[in-house]
Write a protein that holds these residues in place. Structure first.
Motif, PDB file in Angstrom:
ATOM      1  N   ALA A  37       0.838  -1.196   0.000  1.00  0.00           N
ATOM      2  CA  ALA A  37       0.000   0.000   0.000  1.00  0.00           C
ATOM      3  C   ALA A  37       0.875   1.249   0.000  1.00  0.00           C
ATOM      4  CB  ALA A  37      -0.919   0.025   1.216  1.00  0.00           C
ATOM      5  N   VAL A  38       0.402   2.250  -0.698  1.00  0.00           N
ATOM      6  CA  VAL A  38       1.078   3.544  -0.753  1.00  0.00           C
ATOM      7  C   VAL A  38       0.253   4.534   0.064  1.00  0.00           C
ATOM      8  CG1 VAL A  38       1.858   5.380  -2.297  1.00  0.00           C
ATOM      9  CG2 VAL A  38       1.914   2.986  -3.070  1.00  0.00           C
ATOM     10  N   ILE A  93      -4.854   4.425   9.386  1.00  0.00           N
ATOM     11  CA  ILE A  93      -4.871   3.943   8.002  1.00  0.00           C
ATOM     12  C   ILE A  93      -3.984   2.695   7.854  1.00  0.00           C
ATOM     13  CG2 ILE A  93      -2.999   5.279   6.917  1.00  0.00           C
ATOM     14  CD1 ILE A  93      -6.218   5.429   5.349  1.00  0.00           C
ATOM     15  N   VAL A  94      -2.852   2.689   8.550  1.00  0.00           N
ATOM     16  CA  VAL A  94      -1.987   1.500   8.495  1.00  0.00           C
ATOM     17  C   VAL A  94      -2.739   0.310   9.102  1.00  0.00           C
ATOM     18  CG1 VAL A  94       0.168   0.478   9.353  1.00  0.00           C
ATOM     19  CG2 VAL A  94       0.191   2.765   8.362  1.00  0.00           C
ATOM     20  N   GLU A  95      -3.448   0.544  10.202  1.00  0.00           N
ATOM     21  CA  GLU A  95      -4.210  -0.556  10.820  1.00  0.00           C
ATOM     22  C   GLU A  95      -5.305  -1.066   9.878  1.00  0.00           C
ATOM     23  OE1 GLU A  95      -3.514   0.677  15.509  1.00  0.00           O
ATOM     24  OE2 GLU A  95      -5.443   1.126  14.592  1.00  0.00           O
ATOM     25  N   VAL A 142      -3.819   2.387  -2.631  1.00  0.00           N
ATOM     26  CA  VAL A 142      -3.456   3.746  -2.219  1.00  0.00           C
ATOM     27  C   VAL A 142      -4.435   4.124  -1.116  1.00  0.00           C
ATOM     28  CG1 VAL A 142      -3.320   6.189  -2.873  1.00  0.00           C
ATOM     29  CG2 VAL A 142      -2.541   4.429  -4.472  1.00  0.00           C
ATOM     30  N   LEU A 143      -3.890   4.521   0.034  1.00  0.00           N
ATOM     31  CA  LEU A 143      -4.716   4.826   1.203  1.00  0.00           C
ATOM     32  C   LEU A 143      -4.420   6.255   1.649  1.00  0.00           C
ATOM     33  CD1 LEU A 143      -3.857   1.558   3.188  1.00  0.00           C
ATOM     34  CD2 LEU A 143      -5.788   1.914   1.650  1.00  0.00           C
ATOM     35  N   TYR A 187      -8.039   3.242  -2.873  1.00  0.00           N
ATOM     36  CA  TYR A 187      -7.927   2.813  -4.264  1.00  0.00           C
ATOM     37  C   TYR A 187      -7.230   1.457  -4.313  1.00  0.00           C
ATOM     38  CZ  TYR A 187      -8.006   7.987  -4.808  1.00  0.00           C
ATOM     39  OH  TYR A 187      -8.300   9.319  -4.723  1.00  0.00           O
ATOM     40  N   LEU A 188      -7.699   0.579  -5.199  1.00  0.00           N
ATOM     41  CA  LEU A 188      -6.980  -0.664  -5.519  1.00  0.00           C
ATOM     42  C   LEU A 188      -6.610  -0.562  -6.991  1.00  0.00           C
ATOM     43  CD1 LEU A 188      -9.237  -3.245  -3.655  1.00  0.00           C
ATOM     44  CD2 LEU A 188      -6.851  -2.695  -3.121  1.00  0.00           C
ATOM     45  N   LEU A 189      -5.319  -0.491  -7.260  1.00  0.00           N
ATOM     46  CA  LEU A 189      -4.882  -0.110  -8.611  1.00  0.00           C
ATOM     47  C   LEU A 189      -3.871  -1.112  -9.156  1.00  0.00           C
ATOM     48  CD1 LEU A 189      -4.379   3.674  -7.783  1.00  0.00           C
ATOM     49  CD2 LEU A 189      -6.321   2.642  -9.001  1.00  0.00           C
ATOM     50  N   PRO A 190      -3.739  -1.180 -10.485  1.00  0.00           N
ATOM     51  CA  PRO A 190      -2.739  -2.075 -11.074  1.00  0.00           C
ATOM     52  C   PRO A 190      -1.419  -1.344 -11.302  1.00  0.00           C
ATOM     53  CG  PRO A 190      -4.171  -1.202 -12.784  1.00  0.00           C
ATOM     54  CD  PRO A 190      -4.603  -0.543 -11.491  1.00  0.00           C
TER      55      PRO A 190
END
Ligand code: UTP
Length: 287
Positions: A6-7, A40-42, A127-128, A206-209
């Motif tokens: 995750a970014v 957000i990390v949790e 992406v969070l 977001y869940l991205l490629p």
């Protein structure tokens, strides 16, 4: 479908929170007793993410220290027999592998995500945005992974916003293909209410490629002179399935003062150790 990386963009200037954000990132502002970034990390960890890349700006030291060991503090707590506090401090460092990269200039969210190209490679990734605190059960990212499992492609979180608020978000044009699941045809960054193709706004999950990175690298500055993630998503959506999911839960914009205050109240009221006394206090001052 597992996503391991995750970014977390945390290099914005945080101008809405000045002067608090003059010398520290807004992601380190504390909600009850944890900085915004820890929530957000949790959420990511709960959805199976193990590696986080925090995109930082100039004031990154406190972020790095927060997810690192603190040997002197740990020794002092051990000596005093403060076992619960010791566990809390140690847990923060053990939560996940947290890495850092610097965004040289705050050129926009798209540019911040582009800084993660080498870390992500060609995998799917999340992406969070720590600005968006989402209280949800199951957590928002876990809900989105279930959508990705069912439909594949890329998935962004959606929220219905008031017409007057479309200018603050990326707004989608699409059609609902299943309950809460939208196939996105196009997006517009910060449209006026008259220009907005819907009232469905993309919010900070977001869940991205990995194939998004060459697109980001070729994305010119857009709205506000910033490199917009929305503009890259528009290009992606031309030949890659992009879905939006109206998640179940409540979002607070903790990068905004009012959002931050309301989130603080909600989180405090939900805490067994603080909630009853805090609720009694609120009742007293409101009467
Ligand atoms: P925002 O636009 O809400 O953040 O970006 P900001 O610019 O810091 O806030 P204000 O409007 O000046 O108060 C959303 C997320 O993207 C990150 C921010 O840190 C935030 O998490 N971001 C934004 C970057 O990492 N780099 C940028 O260049 C811009």
């Amino acid at each position: 479908m597992a996503v391991h990386k995750a970014v977390v963009p945390a290099a914005g200037l945080g101008t809405r929170f000045l002067p608090a954000t003059k010398a520290q990132p807004k992601e380190m502002l504390v909600l009850v007793d944890k900085p915004a970034i820890q929530y957000i990390v949790e959420e990511g960890v709960a959805a199976g993410v193990r590696n986080f890349l925090v995109v930082t700006g100039r004031n990154k030291k406190s972020l790095e220290d927060h997810f690192d060991r603190a040997p002197e503090l740990e020794a002092a707590l051990r000596q005093k027999g403060e076992w619960e506090l010791l566990a809390t401090v140690e847990e923060t460092a053990r939560l996940a592998a947290v890495h850092y990269v610097r965004q040289p200039e705050a050129r926009g969210l798209g540019d911040a995500v582009a800084c993660a190209a080498a870390f992500v490679g060609d995998e799917d990734f999340a992406v969070l945005l720590p600005d968006d605190l989402i209280l949800a059960d199951p957590p928002c990212l876990a809900q989105m992974l279930a959508v990705k499992e069912a439909y594949g492609g890329a998935v962004v979180a959606l929220e219905e916003v008031e017409p007057a608020q479309t200018q603050r978000y990326g707004i989608i044009r699409g059609r609902e293909i299943d309950r809460g699941v939208w196939r996105i045809d196009d997006l517009v960054e910060k449209p006026t209410p008259a220009e907005a193709p819907s009232h469905l706004a993309v919010v900070g999950r977001y869940l991205l490629p990995g194939r998004l990175f060459p697109i980001l690298a070729a994305t010119p500055p857009g709205a506000g002179g910033e490199i917009q993630l929305t503009d890259a998503l528009r290009v992606l959506a031309r030949d890659y399935p992009l879905y939006g999911y109206l998640f179940t839960g409540r979002r607070f914009d903790v990068g905004d003062k009012l959002g931050f205050l309301t989130a603080t109240v909600e989180l405090a009221l939900a805490r067994p150790d603080l909630g009853p006394a805090f609720a009694a206090y609120l009742r007293r001052i409101l009467l």
